[in-house]
Design an enzyme around this catalytic site. Structure first.
Site, short mmCIF file in Angstrom:
data_model
loop_
_atom_site.label_atom_id
_atom_site.label_comp_id
_atom_site.label_asym_id
_atom_site.label_seq_id
_atom_site.Cartn_x
_atom_site.Cartn_y
_atom_site.Cartn_z
N ASP A 103 -14.25 -4.03 -3.14
CA ASP A 103 -15.38 -3.23 -2.64
C ASP A 103 -16.31 -2.79 -3.78
OD1 ASP A 103 -14.10 -3.55 -0.29
OD2 ASP A 103 -13.65 -1.45 0.07
N GLY A 126 -6.42 4.87 -5.24
CA GLY A 126 -5.16 5.52 -4.86
C GLY A 126 -4.06 5.15 -5.83
N ARG A 160 -11.28 -12.32 0.29
CA ARG A 160 -10.51 -11.66 -0.78
C ARG A 160 -9.24 -12.42 -1.21
NH1 ARG A 160 -7.53 -6.24 1.65
NH2 ARG A 160 -5.72 -7.36 2.41
N ARG A 210 0.84 -1.19 0.00
CA ARG A 210 0.00 0.00 0.00
C ARG A 210 0.88 1.23 0.00
NH1 ARG A 210 -5.23 -0.36 0.53
NH2 ARG A 210 -6.16 -2.22 1.42
N GLY A 211 0.30 2.33 -0.46
CA GLY A 211 0.96 3.61 -0.27
C GLY A 211 1.64 4.16 -1.51
N TYR A 264 -10.63 -11.59 5.27
CA TYR A 264 -9.47 -11.92 4.44
C TYR A 264 -9.65 -13.23 3.66
CZ TYR A 264 -7.26 -7.97 6.63
OH TYR A 264 -6.98 -6.68 7.04
N THR A 305 -10.60 -3.59 -6.99
CA THR A 305 -11.10 -3.40 -5.63
C THR A 305 -12.22 -4.37 -5.38
OG1 THR A 305 -12.64 -2.05 -4.35
CG2 THR A 305 -12.28 -1.37 -6.59
N ARG A 317 -15.23 -0.55 2.83
CA ARG A 317 -14.86 0.63 3.64
C ARG A 317 -15.92 1.73 3.52
NH1 ARG A 317 -10.48 2.07 5.71
NH2 ARG A 317 -11.03 4.23 5.29
N GLU A 364 -17.75 -3.18 6.91
CA GLU A 364 -16.77 -2.67 7.88
C GLU A 364 -16.86 -1.15 8.08
OE1 GLU A 364 -13.27 -2.86 4.52
OE2 GLU A 364 -12.65 -2.70 6.59
#
Ligand code: F6P
Length: 428
Positions: A199, A170, A353, A143-144, A350, A197, A244, A298
């Site tokens: 989601d 992102g 996914r 991530r990031g 988890y 994603t 999320r 979540e």
């Protein structure tokens, strides 16, 4: 204004795809469009309707296959189908376009920054032959954000002509920054995204890959929660699922699993207390039926909890564990009133996914990978491949990363959930 797809320049090389198995390749031109709005509401259309460029092979391509090097990177959280996408890109490059130099960058954008020391791997059809049978990503992920200049330095050093970026919003915003830096340096490199994603919260897509697999897996947990709820006096099965800011997995898992009494999603706030709050409504449901199933995303109910702050490496706000919170609140509520309750809490996040993609997602991922390669070899850049009204389309990165797709509280999906569960439209 129609969404515009940037291009590196004129396509001068004939596509090696001319015939596939003796059949003329289904070439598209940039004038082949997929309409944004497929419903007519009776009014006269005065201007040309908004449309997306159709994905697919072009008759002429920009890159010369024997002199082209491709890189692939997977970023963010895991999602079923990542390995299918990697495999699809490798095979499409090798077998259809004759591009044999394909490398995989390890552990997300970190792999593009040399100081991390993650050595890129060479990818060939043989090395990815079984990849789709496994969950996760064979390249690893992280991530990031990373330093854009350092990543483009690596692309230059390794003479990467095309970079495929597989990740969420992102990651795709990062890809858009890479495109800008490439242009600033006057380089001829294509960057094409494949949106990822579980989601299902990426805009302008029918659905994101891996979503079907994820909610199909979540259905198993929902079914188990129901069975558990029937096995004891006042049984409550509580399932927390990922999501999320968008409750698609919870909605679809509840619709598919049936026997769900309450679905709680981030888009629809709910109150716990009060005569028509969740807890009293649950008490009523238990008194009437003897058991209940609750599915919660979540990101739901975050306003009811306190004490969680900060962001994760992707810049997402950290959330409290709404599943454990609800478990405590429900147990406390019934204990106070000396009413027996038997709550079983399941958090399959988890598991949902990290499983391999199902057959539907296998097909979807292969086609996205093919579309991404068709676009990239034609010199298209700053775009991602998606599906809209059942057709594969090329979409500008900036368009898709403007916001997040959500379950509309007055839309058809949420109404289906309300009809299926029988829950009130509002708690409290
Ligand atoms: O990729 C999105 C997501 O699946 C969210 O639903 C969830 O909040 C997040 O990933 C969790 O990922 P991780 O625990 O790996 O940061």
């Amino acid at each position: 204004m129609h969404p515009y797809i940037a291009s590196l320049g004129p396509c001068l090389f004939p596509s090696p795809l001319r015939h596939i198995g003796g059949v003329e390749a289904p070439y598209k031109t940039d004038a082949d469009r997929v309409l944004f709005e497929h419903r007519a509401t009776g009014q006269t259309v005065e201007s040309e309707p908004w449309s997306f460029e159709e994905a697919g092979p072009r008759e002429k391509i920009y890159f010369d296959p024997p002199r082209t090097t491709v890189g692939i990177v997977t970023c963010g959280g895991l999602c079923p189908g990542l390995n299918d996408i990697i495999r699809g890109i490798v095979n499409q490059c090798h077998h259809q376009y004759g591009i044999t130099k394909v490398v995989g960058f390890r552990y997300g954008y970190e792999g593009l920054v040399q100081r991390y020391g993650h050595t890129p791997v060479t990818l060939r059809p043989a090395s990815v032959a079984q990849a789709h049978n496994f969950g996760g990503t064979l390249l690893g992920s992280s991530r990031g954000a990373q330093d854009i200049g350092a990543m483009v330095d690596t692309l230059e050093d390794m003479k990467i002509d095309i970079l495929f970026v597989i990740g969420g919003d992102g990651t795709l915003r990062g890809a858009a920054e890479i495109v800008k830096e490439i242009a600033r340096r006057g380089l001829q490199k294509s960057v094409v995204g494949i949106p990822k994603t579980i989601d299902n919260d990426i805009m302008y897509l029918d659905k994101s890959f891996g979503f079907e697999t994820a909610f199909a897996e979540a259905v198993q947990a929902v079914k188990c929660a129901y069975i558990e709820s029937t096995g004891a006096v006042n049984g409550v099965g509580l399932v927390k699922l990922m999501g999320r800011d968008s409750g698609f997995i919870a909605c679809f898992a509840a619709l598919a699993g049936s026997n769900v009494d309450f679905v709680l999603i981030p888009e629809v706030p709910f109150a716990l207390s009060g005569p028509s709050g969740l807890l009293e409504t649950l008490r009523y449901r238990l008194a009437k039926r003897g058991n209940a199933v609750i599915v919660v995303s979540e990101g739901a109910g975050q306003d009811l909890m306190s004490g969680v702050s900060g962001t994760d490496a992707s810049g997402n706000q950290r959330y409290g564990d709404v599943g454990l919170f609800l478990k405590d609140q429900i147990n406390g509520f019934f204990k106070e009133r000396s009413i027996e309750v038997n709550l079983k809490y399941i958090d399959p996040s988890y598991i949902v996914r990290s499983v391999p993609a199902n057959a539907q997602d296998n097909v979807y991922c292969s086609r996205l990978a093919q579309g991404a390669v068709h676009a990239a070899v034609a010199g298209k850049t700053g775009m991602l491949v998606g599906r809209w009204h059942g057709s594969f389309v090329n979409l500008p990165l900036e368009l898709v990363t403007q916001g997040r797709r959500k379950v509309h509280p007055s839309g058809e999906l949420w109404h289906s959930v309300l009809e299926s569960t029988g829950q009130p439209a509002h708690f409290g």
